[in-house]
Design an enzyme around this catalytic site. Structure first.
Site, PDB file in Angstrom:
ATOM      1  N   SER A 173      54.608  53.970  52.751  1.00 62.00           N
ATOM      2  CA  SER A 173      53.957  55.268  53.262  1.00 62.00           C
ATOM      3  C   SER A 173      52.347  55.597  52.999  1.00 62.00           C
ATOM      4  O   SER A 173      51.832  56.453  53.492  1.00 62.00           O
ATOM      5  CB  SER A 173      54.565  56.450  52.471  1.00 62.00           C
ATOM      6  OG  SER A 173      55.843  56.803  53.196  1.00 62.00           O
ATOM      7  N   SER A 217      54.559  58.065  55.489  1.00 59.46           N
ATOM      8  CA  SER A 217      54.616  59.295  55.504  1.00 59.46           C
ATOM      9  C   SER A 217      53.504  60.168  55.038  1.00 59.46           C
ATOM     10  O   SER A 217      53.163  61.253  55.109  1.00 59.46           O
ATOM     11  CB  SER A 217      55.861  60.030  54.593  1.00 59.46           C
ATOM     12  OG  SER A 217      55.179  59.471  53.329  1.00 59.46           O
ATOM     13  N   LYS A 243      47.729  64.192  49.271  1.00 60.96           N
ATOM     14  CA  LYS A 243      49.187  64.397  49.976  1.00 60.96           C
ATOM     15  C   LYS A 243      49.829  65.484  49.195  1.00 60.96           C
ATOM     16  O   LYS A 243      49.548  65.937  48.191  1.00 60.96           O
ATOM     17  CB  LYS A 243      50.074  63.148  49.815  1.00 60.96           C
ATOM     18  CG  LYS A 243      51.173  62.987  50.602  1.00 60.96           C
ATOM     19  CD  LYS A 243      51.842  61.712  50.453  1.00 60.96           C
ATOM     20  CE  LYS A 243      53.027  61.464  51.214  1.00 60.96           C
ATOM     21  NZ  LYS A 243      53.639  59.954  51.264  1.00 60.96           N
TER      22      LYS A 243
HETATM   23  N1  GLN Z   1      57.612  57.178  51.156  1.00 58.57           N
HETATM   24  C1  GLN Z   1      57.641  56.337  51.639  1.00 58.57           C
HETATM   25  O1  GLN Z   1      56.844  55.410  51.471  1.00 58.57           O
HETATM   26  C2  GLN Z   1      58.683  56.291  52.989  1.00 58.57           C
HETATM   27  C3  GLN Z   1      58.736  54.896  53.412  1.00 58.57           C
HETATM   28  C4  GLN Z   1      59.702  54.911  54.651  1.00 58.57           C
HETATM   29  N2  GLN Z   1      58.873  55.417  56.014  1.00 58.57           N
HETATM   30  C5  GLN Z   1      61.021  56.070  54.662  1.00 58.57           C
HETATM   31  O2  GLN Z   1      61.129  56.560  55.516  1.00 58.57           O
HETATM   32  O3  GLN Z   1      61.622  55.723  53.869  1.00 58.57           O
END
Ligand code: GLN
Length: 454
Positions: A166, A142, A67
């Site tokens: 994510s 994400s 990532k």
């Molecule tokens: N980095 C993550 O785990 C993000 C989780 C979640 N989708 C958020 O928007 O915060």
């Protein structure tokens, strides 16, 4: 006398993946950087070691992507943002160093929601990654580039981050496995934080054997040589006799799409057929987890990501969250204290559920991958704006409670043909057990010959 068996070189394995990236990623857009030269140089060095008589390294031939928030020496850790300082990392993050030492070859950097804030990969400055099953849909976020790349066979493995879901969320929406490991099991050094109290660095793979070997390496161990390939599924019999599985009532409620619930109950039936006992479990404050998560993580992010905000170059979602976090800390400490209380209760409730049950079962997400807004700008969000914020309502529980959780593909939804994930949550340290269980539970989500085009 028998001739030695020809052994595929690491270079051949890397070249095959690079060719696939070349043909598939133009439309998928899962990777933001492909380091062909670095990958080939590494592959040749590994082949040269073996030619010189060394035993192959345990993960030699395994390819992966990271990532865009994880340091790889010589690359800028941009977090799919314009707010970075443009300085290349000097060192590999410890997790990358471990994979490198084990012989895994990093191919490139994967797209993500900017600074890991989002659930669609659409807040990236590079624009959205497509879902490999249907290019009109989000791959989740994400770590959406990671999951899309692995699902499309561009790499064996991806290393993502999971602060509220994510890793598990895009894994579920792309039909692969994704683990948020026990807190601290995989080092978070060299990884841009979001909320250090919730952040996990975790693997995504299509194959449970690859996931297990990667997890062993990422946590500092040495996997046995020869990766266990193939998740053939259960071979029948009472393999899970005595295993107590708690189906979490609050997370398995009727707010989930019917196609998601159908697959969840099939997974429960499969566990029963393997000898497990599946009974209701309760985490009463689970429906309050998402609101608490947003408050707590926004406040933490406002502290740890202040320099990114100060750059003045971050996108609207990041600015919104960091401002929210700052105003909560400065003007509404009572709201934060209340969120912290919800977190404490969740910890106690999950710990109690994991005393009564060996593992908890739930959907990973309430829905399959959402459609992007039609003809939106490159940073278009998903078509139903009410959907995105709720996507992580179930995954955040494990981050707040401080336990590991794995998303396992459970087949596709009869409603839209998109992958559904089920989530296994266990006690701290049960990570490998979750992966072994995931290997028995995983149901294939075959990719269409051609993804639905946009
Ligand atoms: N980095 C993550 O785990 C993000 C989780 C979640 N989708 C958020 O928007 O915060």
């Amino acid at each position: 006398m028998s001739l030695p068996r020809p052994r595929a070189s690491v270079e051949d394995a890397v070249l095959a993946r690079l060719r696939r990236i070349d043909s598939a990623d133009g439309s998928l857009r899962s990777l933001v950087l492909v380091d062909e030269l670095g990958a080939l140089r590494h592959a040749r060095a590994l082949d040269a070691e073996v030619a010189a008589g060394s035993v192959p390294r345990p993960l030699a031939g395994l390819t992966y992507v990271v990532k865009d928030n994880i340091d790889v020496a010589g690359q800028v850790t941009a977090c799919a943002s314009h707010g970075h300082d443009g300085v290349a990392a000097v060192h590999d993050a410890p997790v990358v160093a471990r994979l490198r030492a084990a012989g895994a070859v990093v191919l490139g950097r994967a797209n993500m929601d900017e600074l890991a804030m989002g659930a669609s990969t659409a807040t990236s400055v590079h624009g959205a990654t497509r879902n490999p099953y249907d290019h009109r849909r989000s791959p989740g976020g994400s770590s959406g580039g990671c999951a899309a790349a692995v699902a499309s066979g561009l790499a064996d493995l991806a290393v993502g981050t999971d602060t509220g879901g994510s890793v598990r969320e895009p894994a579920a929406q792309c039909g692969v496995l994704g683990l948020a490991p026990s807190p601290g099991f995989v080092p978070a050094g060299g990884v841009v934080p979001f909320d250090p109290s919730c952040d996990r660095v975790g693997p995504i793979a299509a194959d449970a054997g690859v996931l297990a070997a990667a997890l062993t390496t990422m946590t500092g161990g040495t996997p046995r040589p020869g990766l266990g390939r193939g998740t053939d599924g259960p071979r029948g019999g009472a393999e899970l006799a005595g295993l107590r599985v708690g189906l979490v009532t609050e997370l398995a409620d009727a707010t989930n799409q019917p196609g998601v619930l159908a697959r969840l109950h099939e997974s429960a039936d499969l566990l029963r057929a393997l000898g497990a006992e599946v009974v209701p479990a309760t985490v009463p404050d689970a429906p309050r987890a998402l609101a608490a998560y947003l408050d707590l993580t926004s406040a933490a992010a406002a502290r740890v990501l202040a320099p990114w905000l100060a750059s003045g170059r971050c996108g609207p979602e990041v600015v919104r969250r960091l401002r929210l976090g700052r105003s909560l800390a400065e003007q509404r400490p009572a709201a934060l204290a209340e969120a912290a209380e919800v977190r404490q209760r969740l910890r106690a409730q999950v710990a109690a559920a994991l005393t009564d049950h060996d593992v908890l079962l739930s959907p990973t997400l309430p829905t399959t991958a959402p459609l992007f807004a039609p003809a939106g700008p490159p940073n278009a969000s998903v078509a139903d704006p009410m959907l995105a914020p709720y996507t992580d309502c179930w995954t955040v529980v494990a981050n707040l409670a401080g336990v590991p959780a794995l998303s396992v593909p459970a087949g596709t939804s009869p409603a839209d043909g998109m992958p559904v994930g089920v989530m296994l949550t266990g006690a701290v340290g049960s990570d490998h057990r979750l992966v072994a269980l995931g290997a028995l539970l995983a149901r294939p989500c075959p990719l269409p010959d051609q993804p639905v085009a946009d």
